[in-house]
Write a protein that holds these residues in place. Structure first.
Motif, PDB file in Angstrom:
ATOM      1  N   MET A   1      41.963  46.274 -44.602  1.00 24.70           N
ATOM      2  CA  MET A   1      43.179  46.083 -43.770  1.00 24.70           C
ATOM      3  C   MET A   1      42.574  45.305 -42.360  1.00 24.70           C
ATOM      4  SD  MET A   1      45.499  49.035 -41.843  1.00 24.70           S
ATOM      5  CE  MET A   1      46.228  49.593 -43.361  1.00 24.70           C
ATOM      6  N   ALA A   2      43.484  44.560 -41.617  1.00 23.66           N
ATOM      7  CA  ALA A   2      43.370  44.030 -40.574  1.00 23.66           C
ATOM      8  C   ALA A   2      44.625  43.677 -39.533  1.00 23.66           C
ATOM      9  CB  ALA A   2      42.590  42.690 -40.732  1.00 23.66           C
ATOM     10  N   ARG A   3      44.506  43.681 -38.615  1.00 20.62           N
ATOM     11  CA  ARG A   3      45.615  43.188 -37.642  1.00 20.62           C
ATOM     12  C   ARG A   3      45.019  42.629 -36.240  1.00 20.62           C
ATOM     13  NH1 ARG A   3      47.728  45.002 -41.524  1.00 20.62           N
ATOM     14  NH2 ARG A   3      49.314  46.341 -41.632  1.00 20.62           N
ATOM     15  N   SER A   4      45.923  41.748 -35.995  1.00 21.25           N
ATOM     16  CA  SER A   4      45.652  40.846 -34.764  1.00 21.25           C
ATOM     17  C   SER A   4      46.769  40.987 -33.813  1.00 21.25           C
ATOM     18  CB  SER A   4      45.423  39.268 -35.109  1.00 21.25           C
ATOM     19  OG  SER A   4      46.671  38.770 -35.713  1.00 21.25           O
ATOM     20  N   PHE A   5      46.351  40.245 -32.405  1.00 21.69           N
ATOM     21  CA  PHE A   5      47.474  40.177 -31.488  1.00 21.69           C
ATOM     22  C   PHE A   5      47.129  38.996 -30.615  1.00 21.69           C
ATOM     23  CE2 PHE A   5      44.221  42.084 -28.834  1.00 21.69           C
ATOM     24  CZ  PHE A   5      44.508  41.904 -27.542  1.00 21.69           C
ATOM     25  N   SER A   6      48.022  38.614 -29.761  1.00 18.70           N
ATOM     26  CA  SER A   6      47.630  37.895 -28.497  1.00 18.70           C
ATOM     27  C   SER A   6      48.899  37.860 -27.510  1.00 18.70           C
ATOM     28  CB  SER A   6      47.604  36.208 -29.170  1.00 18.70           C
ATOM     29  OG  SER A   6      48.827  35.918 -29.552  1.00 18.70           O
ATOM     30  N   ALA A   7      48.636  37.753 -26.516  1.00 19.44           N
ATOM     31  CA  ALA A   7      49.666  38.098 -25.267  1.00 19.44           C
ATOM     32  C   ALA A   7      49.359  37.649 -24.208  1.00 19.44           C
ATOM     33  CB  ALA A   7      50.026  39.484 -25.205  1.00 19.44           C
ATOM     34  N   ARG A  22      44.778  49.924 -32.788  1.00 16.45           N
ATOM     35  CA  ARG A  22      44.366  51.039 -33.313  1.00 16.45           C
ATOM     36  C   ARG A  22      45.121  51.916 -34.041  1.00 16.45           C
ATOM     37  NH1 ARG A  22      39.170  53.710 -32.725  1.00 16.45           N
ATOM     38  NH2 ARG A  22      39.164  55.073 -34.442  1.00 16.45           N
ATOM     39  N   SER A  23      46.318  51.956 -33.860  1.00 15.70           N
ATOM     40  CA  SER A  23      47.523  52.886 -34.711  1.00 15.70           C
ATOM     41  C   SER A  23      47.572  51.954 -35.942  1.00 15.70           C
ATOM     42  CB  SER A  23      48.748  53.102 -34.014  1.00 15.70           C
ATOM     43  OG  SER A  23      48.406  53.751 -32.824  1.00 15.70           O
ATOM     44  N   ALA A  24      47.543  50.739 -36.177  1.00 13.75           N
ATOM     45  CA  ALA A  24      47.937  50.149 -37.053  1.00 13.75           C
ATOM     46  C   ALA A  24      46.644  50.184 -38.145  1.00 13.75           C
ATOM     47  CB  ALA A  24      48.084  48.678 -36.856  1.00 13.75           C
ATOM     48  N   VAL A  25      45.373  50.168 -37.528  1.00 10.69           N
ATOM     49  CA  VAL A  25      44.049  50.085 -38.450  1.00 10.69           C
ATOM     50  C   VAL A  25      43.233  51.522 -37.968  1.00 10.69           C
ATOM     51  CG1 VAL A  25      42.251  48.797 -39.117  1.00 10.69           C
ATOM     52  CG2 VAL A  25      44.069  47.714 -38.133  1.00 10.69           C
ATOM     53  N   TRP A  54      39.501  52.142 -28.434  1.00  9.69           N
ATOM     54  CA  TRP A  54      39.096  51.997 -29.687  1.00  9.69           C
ATOM     55  C   TRP A  54      37.804  53.016 -29.843  1.00  9.69           C
ATOM     56  CZ3 TRP A  54      39.019  45.793 -30.806  1.00  9.69           C
ATOM     57  CH2 TRP A  54      40.255  45.619 -30.726  1.00  9.69           C
ATOM     58  N   ARG A  55      37.843  54.246 -29.288  1.00 13.46           N
ATOM     59  CA  ARG A  55      36.800  55.042 -29.585  1.00 13.46           C
ATOM     60  C   ARG A  55      36.115  55.329 -30.753  1.00 13.46           C
ATOM     61  NH1 ARG A  55      35.718  58.581 -25.646  1.00 13.46           N
ATOM     62  NH2 ARG A  55      37.741  58.566 -24.679  1.00 13.46           N
ATOM     63  N   GLY A  56      34.746  54.897 -30.789  1.00 13.16           N
ATOM     64  CA  GLY A  56      34.058  55.083 -32.151  1.00 13.16           C
ATOM     65  C   GLY A  56      34.049  53.652 -33.157  1.00 13.16           C
ATOM     66  N   THR A  57      34.597  52.782 -32.580  1.00 17.54           N
ATOM     67  CA  THR A  57      34.610  51.705 -33.115  1.00 17.54           C
ATOM     68  C   THR A  57      33.956  50.352 -32.670  1.00 17.54           C
ATOM     69  OG1 THR A  57      36.897  51.757 -33.944  1.00 17.54           O
ATOM     70  CG2 THR A  57      36.159  49.477 -34.134  1.00 17.54           C
ATOM     71  N   PRO A  58      32.758  49.954 -33.207  1.00 15.06           N
ATOM     72  CA  PRO A  58      32.117  48.844 -32.565  1.00 15.06           C
ATOM     73  C   PRO A  58      32.770  47.607 -32.362  1.00 15.06           C
ATOM     74  CG  PRO A  58      31.487  49.074 -34.730  1.00 15.06           C
ATOM     75  CD  PRO A  58      32.520  50.203 -34.422  1.00 15.06           C
ATOM     76  N   ALA A  59      32.609  46.980 -31.201  1.00 12.85           N
ATOM     77  CA  ALA A  59      33.511  45.709 -30.948  1.00 12.85           C
ATOM     78  C   ALA A  59      32.679  44.837 -30.080  1.00 12.85           C
ATOM     79  CB  ALA A  59      35.108  46.255 -30.349  1.00 12.85           C
ATOM     80  N   CYS A  60      33.262  43.571 -29.509  1.00 11.52           N
ATOM     81  CA  CYS A  60      32.779  42.598 -28.899  1.00 11.52           C
ATOM     82  C   CYS A  60      33.887  42.180 -27.563  1.00 11.52           C
ATOM     83  CB  CYS A  60      32.204  41.458 -29.189  1.00 11.52           C
ATOM     84  SG  CYS A  60      31.110  40.660 -28.354  1.00 11.52           S
ATOM     85  N   TRP A  85      39.751  45.316 -37.612  1.00 11.30           N
ATOM     86  CA  TRP A  85      39.650  45.334 -39.340  1.00 11.30           C
ATOM     87  C   TRP A  85      38.883  46.577 -39.604  1.00 11.30           C
ATOM     88  CZ3 TRP A  85      36.271  42.200 -36.377  1.00 11.30           C
ATOM     89  CH2 TRP A  85      34.970  42.166 -36.635  1.00 11.30           C
ATOM     90  N   SER A  86      38.976  46.832 -40.998  1.00 11.30           N
ATOM     91  CA  SER A  86      38.284  47.745 -41.717  1.00 11.30           C
ATOM     92  C   SER A  86      37.810  47.255 -42.983  1.00 11.30           C
ATOM     93  CB  SER A  86      39.500  48.807 -42.257  1.00 11.30           C
ATOM     94  OG  SER A  86      40.226  48.390 -43.488  1.00 11.30           O
ATOM     95  N   GLY A  87      36.394  47.833 -43.083  1.00  6.72           N
ATOM     96  CA  GLY A  87      35.611  47.297 -44.351  1.00  6.72           C
ATOM     97  C   GLY A  87      34.190  46.787 -43.500  1.00  6.72           C
ATOM     98  N   GLY A  88      33.135  47.080 -44.409  1.00  5.38           N
ATOM     99  CA  GLY A  88      31.772  46.792 -43.893  1.00  5.38           C
ATOM    100  C   GLY A  88      31.279  47.827 -42.660  1.00  5.38           C
TER     101      GLY A  88
END
Length: 393
Positions: A1-7, A22-25, A54-60, A85-88
């Motif tokens: 599963m993955a979701r994107s945004f731009s604004a 975060r609610s969607a994934v 995104w507490r607990g989710t690695p990101a950049c 995204w989820s996975g890996g």
């Protein structure tokens, strides 16, 4: 599963979008957030926001000249785009600020997070902080990894670990394991003006001779059709291709159509022409222009850029047949976009036409890092890099 945004948004609007993602994934394993304008100038505050939302989710978090998604491109304004995204398994890593040699700075974090495993490394480097020898170090310490990435707009990217630690340095990356390597392709925004010539004589980064002629004479002949002088829109660049394989190079093209097809199929990187040495009839191109490397000249061109992106999008889509596309990252040089095409959202529309509603996030970058050969990557300019992540169907 993955979701994107731009604004187009400020910090409050960004918090809303991050919360929605975060609610969607809910079981997210990693994410990237690209920010432009005032948000790019406050990247540390954005990283704090990502860490709490995104507490607990690695990101950049990546400062960019502009941001984009499958919905469109935001240029010359404060905005953000991102994908979750989820996975890996995703592990952020940082290149230390100080070390004796650039290669050693990269070798330690990569050996620790990737080693000889099959993996993907996405690297975002501050301009002036990422040298070609770092790519060579990557190949030696992580030969089974797929490397791609881009240069930030100005400041450094910031990594956020799953434990909430913020990582800073001249280059920040995400190492992804336990996930199918992405399908990655790239295309430069340029039209070749002529064929390639092997470089024969170089002195201090100045190419003196190629193809049996003085380098400055080759440039003059290649640009003769552009007018005197070329218009500002016709930015002339050096195109550098690998030496031909001495055990079986490409056959000589026959006829104009075959020659044009051969030029289109060449893989090359673009470099600026930094100066001219009239007394020696030479061109200052830098350290990448070595004897044996093949040299041609190209002009930045909107039609070629559009056709090139359409071509790699088509090829990436075909290569993904039999798998389930999850999301994509698209890293496009800031020298492309509306300034090149004269219209907004040209590249976002191409991606949407090919991939429909697939979640896509990306940036307008200062330079690009593109996979070149197994275990190898190259620094590129005026290039679009498309990476499609997918799961086996």
């Amino acid at each position: 599963m993955a979701r994107s945004f731009s604004a187009t948004c400020g910090p409050d609007g960004l918090r809303h979008h991050l919360t929605d993602l975060r609610s969607a994934v809910p079981s997210a394993s990693g994410g990237v957030v690209f920010v432009s304008g005032q948000l790019a100038q406050r990247a540390s505050g954005v990283a704090e926001l990502v860490r709490s939302t995104w507490r607990g989710t690695p990101a950049c978090v990546v400062p960019a000249a502009g941001v984009l998604s499958e919905r469109g491109e935001i240029e010359g304004d404060t905005g953000a785009s991102g994908v979750l995204w989820s996975g890996g398994r995703v592990t952020p890593f940082a290149l230390p600020e100080r070390a004796e040699e650039p290669g050693r700075r990269l070798r330690e974090p990569l050996a620790r997070t990737i080693g000889h495993r099959s993996a993907t490394a996405i690297v975002f480097a501050r301009p002036g902080a990422f040298a070609p020898e770092m790519l060579e170090a990557f190949a030696s310490c992580a030969p089974g990894a797929c490397l791609f990435g881009a240069g930030t707009a100005s400041g450094s990217a910031i990594g956020v670990t799953s434990e909430g630690e913020l990582l800073e340095g001249p280059a920040i990356g995400l190492a992804i394991t336990g996930f199918a390597p992405p399908i990655v392709d790239s295309s430069p925004a340029a039209r070749l003006l002529e064929g390639f010539h092997p470089i024969e004589d170089v002195s201090g980064g100045v190419v003196l001779r190629a193809g049996g002629r003085a380098a400055l004479d080759l440039l003059s002949a290649a640009t003769a059709s552009l007018g005197e002088p070329p218009s500002p829109q016709q930015l002339v660049l050096a195109a550098l291709a690998d030496p031909l394989d001495p055990h079986g190079g490409a056959a000589e093209p026959r006829g104009e159509a075959a020659e044009a097809a051969a030029l289109r199929s060449e893989r090359y990187v673009l470099r600026p022409i930094r100066g001219v040495d009239p007394s020696r009839r030479g061109l200052l191109l830098g350290d990448d222009a070595k004897p044996g490397v093949r040299l041609a000249f190209a002009v930045r061109d909107a039609a070629a850029a559009r056709a090139g992106l359409e071509g790699i999008a088509r090829q990436v889509s075909r290569s993904a047949l039999g798998s389930a596309p999850r999301f994509a990252l698209y890293l496009s040089c800031a020298g492309r976009g509306q300034g090149l095409y004269g219209a907004p959202d040209v590249e976002a529309r191409i991606l949407r036409q090919r991939f429909a509603d697939l979640p896509i996030a990306g940036m307008h970058s200062s330079f690009e890092i593109t996979p070149w050969a197994p275990g190898q990557a190259r620094l590129a300019l005026y290039t679009g890099v498309l990476a499609l992540f997918r799961a086996p169907s």
